[in-house]
Design an enzyme around this catalytic site. Structure first.
Site, short mmCIF file in Angstrom:
data_model
loop_
_atom_site.label_atom_id
_atom_site.label_comp_id
_atom_site.label_asym_id
_atom_site.label_seq_id
_atom_site.Cartn_x
_atom_site.Cartn_y
_atom_site.Cartn_z
N GLY A 151 0.81 -1.22 0.00
CA GLY A 151 0.00 0.00 0.00
C GLY A 151 0.85 1.26 0.00
N THR A 183 0.08 3.93 -2.88
CA THR A 183 -0.79 4.94 -3.50
C THR A 183 -1.94 5.33 -2.56
OG1 THR A 183 -0.29 3.97 -5.64
CG2 THR A 183 -2.20 5.42 -5.54
N PRO A 212 -5.66 7.99 -2.34
CA PRO A 212 -6.64 8.58 -3.26
C PRO A 212 -6.11 9.84 -3.95
CG PRO A 212 -7.70 7.94 -1.20
CD PRO A 212 -6.23 7.70 -1.02
N GLY A 271 -0.69 9.53 -6.29
CA GLY A 271 -0.25 8.35 -7.03
C GLY A 271 1.15 8.56 -7.56
N ILE A 290 -5.12 -0.82 -4.32
CA ILE A 290 -4.12 -1.76 -3.82
C ILE A 290 -4.45 -3.18 -4.30
CG2 ILE A 290 -2.93 -2.62 -1.77
CD1 ILE A 290 -2.61 0.48 -2.50
N ARG A 346 8.77 -3.05 -11.55
CA ARG A 346 8.84 -2.46 -12.90
C ARG A 346 9.67 -3.31 -13.82
NH1 ARG A 346 10.05 3.46 -10.55
NH2 ARG A 346 7.85 3.95 -10.16
N GLN A 384 -1.85 -6.93 -48.33
CA GLN A 384 -0.64 -6.18 -47.96
C GLN A 384 -0.84 -5.30 -46.74
OE1 GLN A 384 0.66 -4.10 -51.48
NE2 GLN A 384 1.57 -5.95 -52.35
N GLU A 390 2.88 1.42 -11.42
CA GLU A 390 4.36 1.30 -11.38
C GLU A 390 5.02 2.46 -12.11
OE1 GLU A 390 5.92 -0.93 -9.73
OE2 GLU A 390 4.33 -2.35 -9.29
P1 FAD Z 1 -1.99 10.67 -11.04
O1 FAD Z 1 -0.69 10.63 -10.32
O2 FAD Z 1 -3.07 11.53 -10.52
O3 FAD Z 1 -1.73 11.02 -12.56
C1 FAD Z 1 -2.76 11.45 -13.46
C2 FAD Z 1 -2.09 11.85 -14.76
O4 FAD Z 1 -1.18 12.93 -14.50
C3 FAD Z 1 -1.26 10.74 -15.38
O5 FAD Z 1 -1.34 10.78 -16.77
C4 FAD Z 1 0.15 11.10 -14.95
O6 FAD Z 1 1.15 10.58 -15.80
C5 FAD Z 1 0.08 12.61 -15.03
N1 FAD Z 1 1.13 13.25 -14.23
C6 FAD Z 1 1.43 13.04 -12.93
N2 FAD Z 1 2.48 13.79 -12.56
C7 FAD Z 1 2.85 14.49 -13.66
C8 FAD Z 1 3.86 15.44 -13.94
N3 FAD Z 1 4.73 15.83 -13.00
N4 FAD Z 1 3.93 15.96 -15.18
C9 FAD Z 1 3.08 15.59 -16.14
N5 FAD Z 1 2.09 14.68 -15.97
C10 FAD Z 1 1.99 14.15 -14.73
N6 FAD Z 1 -0.63 1.32 -6.04
C11 FAD Z 1 -0.07 0.72 -4.94
O7 FAD Z 1 0.49 1.38 -4.08
N7 FAD Z 1 -0.16 -0.64 -4.78
C12 FAD Z 1 -0.78 -1.44 -5.67
O8 FAD Z 1 -0.84 -2.67 -5.48
C13 FAD Z 1 -1.38 -0.84 -6.83
N8 FAD Z 1 -2.09 -1.60 -7.72
C14 FAD Z 1 -2.76 -0.97 -8.76
C15 FAD Z 1 -3.61 -1.72 -9.58
C16 FAD Z 1 -4.34 -1.11 -10.60
C17 FAD Z 1 -5.28 -1.92 -11.44
C18 FAD Z 1 -4.18 0.28 -10.83
C19 FAD Z 1 -4.92 0.96 -11.93
C20 FAD Z 1 -3.34 1.03 -10.02
C21 FAD Z 1 -2.64 0.43 -8.96
N9 FAD Z 1 -1.85 1.18 -8.09
C22 FAD Z 1 -1.28 0.58 -6.98
C23 FAD Z 1 -1.81 2.64 -8.21
C24 FAD Z 1 -0.89 3.16 -9.28
O9 FAD Z 1 0.45 2.98 -8.90
C25 FAD Z 1 -1.24 4.63 -9.52
O10 FAD Z 1 -2.51 4.64 -10.17
C26 FAD Z 1 -0.22 5.35 -10.37
O11 FAD Z 1 0.96 5.57 -9.64
C27 FAD Z 1 -0.74 6.70 -10.91
O12 FAD Z 1 -1.27 7.45 -9.89
P2 FAD Z 1 -2.73 8.11 -10.05
O13 FAD Z 1 -3.67 7.09 -10.54
O14 FAD Z 1 -3.03 8.80 -8.76
O15 FAD Z 1 -2.56 9.18 -11.20
#
Ligand code: FAD
Length: 390
Positions: free
Chosen positions: A130, A132, A134, A137, A163, A249, A285, A369
């Protein structure tokens, strides 16, 4: 593609054997159920984990404590074969081995390692990771989860989101800002939180359109009291969870290409038998141009993955190189999956073929990741010395 790029001769007999064993297990035990699990939005973690454990796939690249101690390359090849079945299966193995077990292996006490690692390697104890939240991320350093001291105990408050295996895990590795003695600056540390600890609740996330054959959950911590030895003693700062993420990764560099390979072989089979305008689609083709371009990207991706695997086995791989591999594999795999879907026409939108299932899964793989954009920023920083993250 393996033949076109002569990839087999680059592998040792042991690596080929591991790859073939995992491929056989995937085809026999997992593939027949995948469409149903995906449709139902479930994955029988409890049932499958011990079988993956028996094959030595959980914490496969870790040494000792019941782990297989395989090479990084062998681990990558196993990820590729698992993800050729479904990204959800590979995610399960990544989270268990590269995230939860790696955290204990890298940062745990001897007692924690003895208690958890052999049982986790056997798939009897399921872990989750855990990091990430809300609202955080891509920028986990902003996390709000806090651990304060109460006598010797720790009191954990906060929440985690997205998670993998969160609601089925026996133990959660939870990252939080923890009070540091003698300073008012808290530091990120890992905590082992067993399921069922009072104040710790989980909620499964439904209505996903991607990674449906994988359990994803939100975790909540409301004044969760943990003993002093719940902390991973060697974890110090954000670099600790990031070290685990590097491991996972790395697996994705190989894994995503497995999904792409499965799409491409599905599309080739389909194109050979599907007749349009009185002859097989494969004979046009335009189709061959698509297939050739996809084979090139897949082969190049596999060669890069293998190169990075060898670097990792020599302990020479850098974070930027892992970012480059993760970005390339996930982005190209998603492109390939979408292109293959066009070849299957309407049939491509069903679960009768694995293609759109893989494409939808790869949307998650592109995001978790480290998103594609985050890896572009890592590479951009390495190229320019300018930090464009904020
Ligand atoms: P955000 O960080 O809000 O990003 C939104 C958008 O903004 C993205 O396009 C991003 O690239 C862009 N962005 C962010 N920062 C910048 C910047 N500086 N410049 C330009 N663009 C930017 N997490 C865990 O901890 N444990 C887990 O087991 C886990 N499992 C997962 C399983 C699934 C199915 C999914 C979908 C996610 C999981 N995650 C887990 C979470 C995952 O790691 C996050 O979703 C990821 O790190 C992106 O964070 P976010 O969704 O909050 O997007």
């Amino acid at each position: 593609v393996e033949e076109l790029f002569a990839i087999d001769p680059l592998l040792s007999p042991e690596e080929r054997e591991i790859r073939d064993t995992v491929a056989r297990f995937g085809e026999r035990r997992l593939r027949p159920h995948l469409a149903d699990w995906f449709e139902e939005g479930t994955f029988p973690v409890r049932e499958i984990a011990p079988e993956l454990g028996k094959l030595g796939l959980l914490g496969m690249h870790l040494e000792g404590y019941g782990c297989a101690g395989a090479s990084a390359t062998a681990y990558g090849l196993a990820c590729l074969e698992l993800e050729a079945i479904d990204s959800g299966v590979r995610s399960m193995v990544s989270v268990q081995g590269s995230l939860a077990m790696a955290a204990v292996h890298f940062f745990g006490s001897e007692e924690q390692k003895q208690q958890y690692l052999p049982a986790m390697a056997a798939g009897e104890v399921i872990g989750c990771f855990g990091l990430t939240e809300p609202d955080f991320g891509s920028n986990p350093g902003g996390m709000r989860t806090r651990a304060r001291r109460d006598g010797d105990d720790w009191i954990l408050n906060g929440s985690k989101m997205w998670i993998t295996n969160g609601s089925v895990a026996d133990v959660a590795v939870v990252w939080a800002y923890a009070e540091e003695p003698g300073t008012d600056k808290p530091r990120v540390r890992g905590f082992l939180v067993p399921a069922g600890t009072p104040g710790f609740t989980t909620r499964e996330i439904h209505r996903k359109l991607s990674l449906r054959a994988s359990i994803t959950a939100a975790l909540d911590f409301d004044d969760v009291r943990l003993p002093a030895d719940a902390v991973l003693p060697e974890s110090r700062g954000l670099s600790s969870p990031l070290a685990c993420l590097s491991e996972a990764r790395f697996g994705i560099i190989f894994g995503a290409l497995g999904a792409a390979r499965d799409c491409l072989s599905s599309a080739i089979d389909y194109a050979r038998t599907r007749e349009v305008f009185d002859k097989p689609l494969a004979g046009y083709q335009l189709t061959q141009a698509k297939l050739a371009d996809m084979a090139l990207e897949l082969g190049k991706g596999q060669l890069l993955a293998l190169h990075l695997g060898r670097l990792k086995d020599r302990h020479e791989i850098t974070g930027e190189q892992i970012s480059a591999g993760k970005l390339n594999s996930t982005r190209e795999a998603l492109e390939i999956a979408r292109e293959c879907r066009t070849i299957l026409g309407a049939n491509g939108i069903t679960l009768d073929y694995p293609v759109l299932r893989h494409a939808n899964n790869l949307e998650s793989v592109l995001t978790y990741e480290g998103t594609a954009e985050v890896h572009q920023l890592v590479i951009g920083k390495a190229l320019t010395d300018a930090n464009a993250f904020r």
